[in-house]
Motif scaffolding. Sequence first.
Motif, PDB file in Angstrom:
ATOM      1  N   UNK A 136     -42.077  29.460  -8.828  1.00 38.37           N
ATOM      2  CA  UNK A 136     -41.934  28.231  -8.055  1.00 38.37           C
ATOM      3  C   UNK A 136     -43.103  28.051  -7.094  1.00 38.37           C
ATOM      4  N   UNK A 137     -43.541  29.141  -6.498  1.00 42.06           N
ATOM      5  CA  UNK A 137     -44.687  29.061  -5.588  1.00 42.06           C
ATOM      6  C   UNK A 137     -45.963  28.750  -6.364  1.00 42.06           C
ATOM      7  N   UNK A 140     -46.212  25.161  -7.074  1.00 39.18           N
ATOM      8  CA  UNK A 140     -46.155  24.266  -5.918  1.00 39.18           C
ATOM      9  C   UNK A 140     -47.141  23.109  -6.148  1.00 39.18           C
ATOM     10  N   UNK A 141     -46.681  21.848  -6.057  1.00 43.17           N
ATOM     11  CA  UNK A 141     -47.515  20.730  -6.507  1.00 43.17           C
ATOM     12  C   UNK A 141     -48.756  20.471  -5.659  1.00 43.17           C
ATOM     13  N   UNK A 142     -48.720  20.785  -4.359  1.00 42.46           N
ATOM     14  CA  UNK A 142     -49.840  20.371  -3.510  1.00 42.46           C
ATOM     15  C   UNK A 142     -50.908  21.441  -3.323  1.00 42.46           C
ATOM     16  N   UNK A 143     -50.478  22.681  -3.181  1.00 40.05           N
ATOM     17  CA  UNK A 143     -51.488  23.719  -2.993  1.00 40.05           C
ATOM     18  C   UNK A 143     -51.209  24.960  -3.838  1.00 40.05           C
ATOM     19  N   UNK A 160     -46.479  17.305 -11.146  1.00 40.47           N
ATOM     20  CA  UNK A 160     -45.849  17.840  -9.939  1.00 40.47           C
ATOM     21  C   UNK A 160     -44.732  18.826 -10.297  1.00 40.47           C
ATOM     22  N   UNK A 162     -41.884  21.154 -10.810  1.00 42.05           N
ATOM     23  CA  UNK A 162     -40.434  21.155 -10.600  1.00 42.05           C
ATOM     24  C   UNK A 162     -39.936  19.980  -9.767  1.00 42.05           C
ATOM     25  N   UNK A 163     -40.817  19.191  -9.165  1.00 42.97           N
ATOM     26  CA  UNK A 163     -40.323  18.002  -8.474  1.00 42.97           C
ATOM     27  C   UNK A 163     -40.727  16.740  -9.226  1.00 42.97           C
TER      28      UNK A 163
ATOM     29  N   UNK B 275     -42.709  19.223  -0.994  1.00 39.95           N
ATOM     30  CA  UNK B 275     -43.280  20.442  -0.428  1.00 39.95           C
ATOM     31  C   UNK B 275     -42.181  21.317   0.156  1.00 39.95           C
ATOM     32  N   UNK B 278     -39.958  22.748  -2.857  1.00 39.89           N
ATOM     33  CA  UNK B 278     -40.533  23.788  -3.725  1.00 39.89           C
ATOM     34  C   UNK B 278     -40.840  25.056  -2.947  1.00 39.89           C
ATOM     35  N   UNK B 279     -41.266  24.899  -1.679  1.00 40.76           N
ATOM     36  CA  UNK B 279     -41.583  26.104  -0.919  1.00 40.76           C
ATOM     37  C   UNK B 279     -40.348  26.650  -0.226  1.00 40.76           C
ATOM     38  N   UNK B 281     -38.631  25.665   2.397  1.00 45.94           N
ATOM     39  CA  UNK B 281     -38.912  25.833   3.826  1.00 45.94           C
ATOM     40  C   UNK B 281     -37.677  25.496   4.641  1.00 45.94           C
TER      41      UNK B 281
END
Lengths: 305, 456
Positions: A136-137, A140-143, A160, A162-163, B275, B278-279, B281
Motif C-alpha cells: 500500500x505504501x 501511494x499515489x502521490x509520493x 492512482x 488503490x484510490x 493520501x 492510503x498512508x 494517517x
Amino acid sequence: MSNGKTSFLTSEQKRKIRNNITGYAFILPNLIGYTIFVFIPVIFSFVLSVMSWDGSKRPMQFVGLANFVEIFGDKVFRGTLSHTITYALMTVLPTLVLALLLAVLLNNKLKGVAIFRTAFYFPYIASIVAVGAVWNMLFQPDYGPVNEILKWIGIDNPPRWVVDKNWAMVAVSIVSIWKYMGYYMIVYLAALQGISNSLYEAASIDGANGWQKLWHITVPMLTPTTFFVMIMLTIQCFKVFDLVYIMTGGGPGNATKTLVNYIYEKAFTSWEFGPASAGAIVLFAIVLVITLIQFSGEKKWFKDL
Amino acid sequence: MKRRKFVATLMVGIMACSVLTACGNSSSQNQDSQKTSGQTSSQTSSGEADKQSDSNTEAPGGVQELSVTTWDNESSPQFQAIIDAYEEKNQDVKIKIIDTSADEYNNSLGISLSAAQPDPDVIWVKDMGSMLQMADKEQLLPIDEFISRDNLDLSIYKGAAEQLMYNGKSYALPYRNDWYILYYNKDLFDAAGVEYPSNDMTWGEYYELAAKMTSGEGSSKVYGSHNHTWQALVTNWAVQDGENTVVEKDYSFMKSWYEEGLALQDNGYIQDYSTLKTANIHYSSVFKNQQCAMMPMGTWFIATMMQSQEEGETDFNWGIATIPHPENTEAGYTVGALTPIAISAYTDQKDLAWDFVKFASSEEAAEILAKQGVFTGIPSDTAFQTIASAERFPEGESNIEALNYTHYSFDRPLDPKIEEIRTVLNEVHEMIMIHSYSVDEGIQELTERVAEIKGW
C-alpha cells in the motif's frame, strides 16, 4: 476379546478389524478436528442458506430460496461476482506464466541458485498483513515509489492505484501475483525434475535452440502440472479475502469488494446469516464446478502419461 | 494379539484425550492472555491479576467476578478509571476485562453474544447503532425494572437516557457523551498573526480562515484545517441544523456540504483524502505534528491532547472553539453521540451487573472521569469546571465557553438498519472524495441504496 474361540469371526476377519482400528486411530485426531471445525459448519451453512436468522437466540425461520433471490437481486452482490471474476482473470495467467519462467530459469545450475529460489519463495511465507501494508505504501499515489518510477520513465499521469476505482483491483492483483508466484515456481521446479534429460539431448542433436526446447519439450511435458496450478490458482482467486481486506477494504466505494468480503459483511455487519450463507453456497458451487473440471482433467492427463 | 489390540485401543484413547487436552490448554492460554492484557492495561490492579486466574466466576472467599467488554483500553483512561474505582469500593468484586481493538469490537462482541454465554456481563456499547442491533436481537437486558426498583433519577442525564430508549424500553444508561468542537493550534495562529477562531463562526467563515492559515509547500506545508477520512466529517454538518438525519429518502440536502468539502480539499486547504487513506494517517498525528492549524473533532480528543502534553509528546499551545455553524442556525448547534453502557441478556449476575452499570453512569463516576478530561452522560457545570481546571486544559475563558452547546443532534439516528446504511455512506463518501463519483452521482446512489435497505 479373550474368548476368541467362541467368536463367530474368523481370524482373517479379526485381523482386518484390528487393522482398521489402528488405521482409524491414526486419522481420528484429524477427523475430530475436521468434523467440528469444517464438516459441521459446512452443513450448517447449507441449512442457514434457506433460513432467516440474525445470530440471536430467536428461532430461525425457514424462507426457502428467498435468500438466493435476495442476493441475486442485490446490485452489490452482482458487483462482487464480477469483481471476483475480473480478479481471477487478471491474476491466474500472469502468476502461471511467471512461475513457469522462474522455474525454468532457476532449474539451471547457476551459482547461488538456492538464494534466488529462496528469494522468490519468500513472499509466499511472509505475513499477508505486512505485505499488504507495505505494498500500500509502495502504491501511494502521490509520493509512492511505484508512481515515482512511472513518472521517471515518462508517464505523466500514473494510476492512482488503490484510490482509483479502475486500478484498485489491478493493484491487488499485482501483489497477489508477486506473493504466490514463488509457491507455484516450487511446484513447477518439482515437475521439471521429472522430465527426462534424454529428451533435451535428442533435441540438441537435432539442432533445437533453447526456445524451441522450452516450447516443444518443457511446456508439453508440464501440461498436467500447468493444469493443476491453474485449477488451484482459480480456486484461490475465488476465495480471496485477506489481501483485499488489508489493501483496500473492498474500496474505493465497493470497487474491489469480492465474494468473500460480501459474505463477511452480510454476516458480521448486517447480521443477516441467511443471505451470507446463500452467498457462501454460491461460492461453494463455483469452486465445486472448478474442482470437478480438475478431477475429470486429472484422469485424462494421467491416462496420457 | 491381545496386546496389540490393547495398544490400538490405548492409542485411540490417548489421541482422544490429547485432542481434548489440547483444547483445554488453548482455552486456558486464552485466559492467561486476557489476564496479561488486563495486567498491562492497569498498573493498579496488576497484583490482583493472579487471583483472577484461579477464579472463573466465583472464587473462594466470596469474591465475585464480573466481566466487562472494552475497546482499546490501554489507549484511554475512560474504562480503567471506572473499573479501578469500582473495585476500590467493592473489595469482594473482581472485574475481568475483555478488551478488543476498536475496529473489531462490534464484530467480536456480536459473535460472543451469539453464543449466549454468561460472559460478558456488562457491555460498553461503542455505537448506538450496534446497541439497537443487540436490542433487536434480544441480547440486551431491559433495565426498566431495575430503574424503577432503585428509583433511579434519570433527569440527571438531561434527556439522554430517554433518547437511548428503544421500542419504549430502556436497555442502557448513558456513559459518555461526546460532541464535535473545533481544535486549533495557537502557536500557528500567533505566528501567522491571525486571530484565534471564535466561538461564533459560520462554516463560510471557517473556510475563509482555513484558506488564510494554509502556508508552505511540500513536506513543510501547514494546512489550514484537517478532515479525517470519516464520512462524519462532511455529513455531520449536513445534519447539524437538526432538519435532516443521515437516513433520509432524499439526500440532496448533502450536496452543498460535499461540494464545500471537496473545495477545501481541491484548494489544498486540507490534506487529500486519498493520501490520508492510503498512508493510513491518524488524525491525532496530524494535529500533534502541527501539520494543520485547525481540526474539527469530537470532545474525546481533549483527553488525548491533555495526555500528550502531560507526557511531553507534544509541546505547543492549543485551544478549542465551538464547532462552526450553518448559516441557518445560531452558534451552539453541535453534533455528537452517546456511549451507552448495557447488560448482556445472558448474564448470570444480573444484580451485580446492574450495580456496576449504575455506578459507571453515576455522578460519582462522572466526577472521576471529568478529572481525566472525559465528558459523561451527566452534563453539569461542576463537571465542566473540573475538566476546565485540569492542569493541561487550555487556558482562557473562551475555551470553557467552547464546551457549551444549545442544540445537539445525533450524528446518526436511532435506526435498527443504521450499521448497514453506514456501509453505504462510507462507500459513497469515499467515491466522492476521490472524484470517482460526481456529487450528484453519489447522492443518487445514496438515495437508491438506502431506499433498498429500508424497503422504501
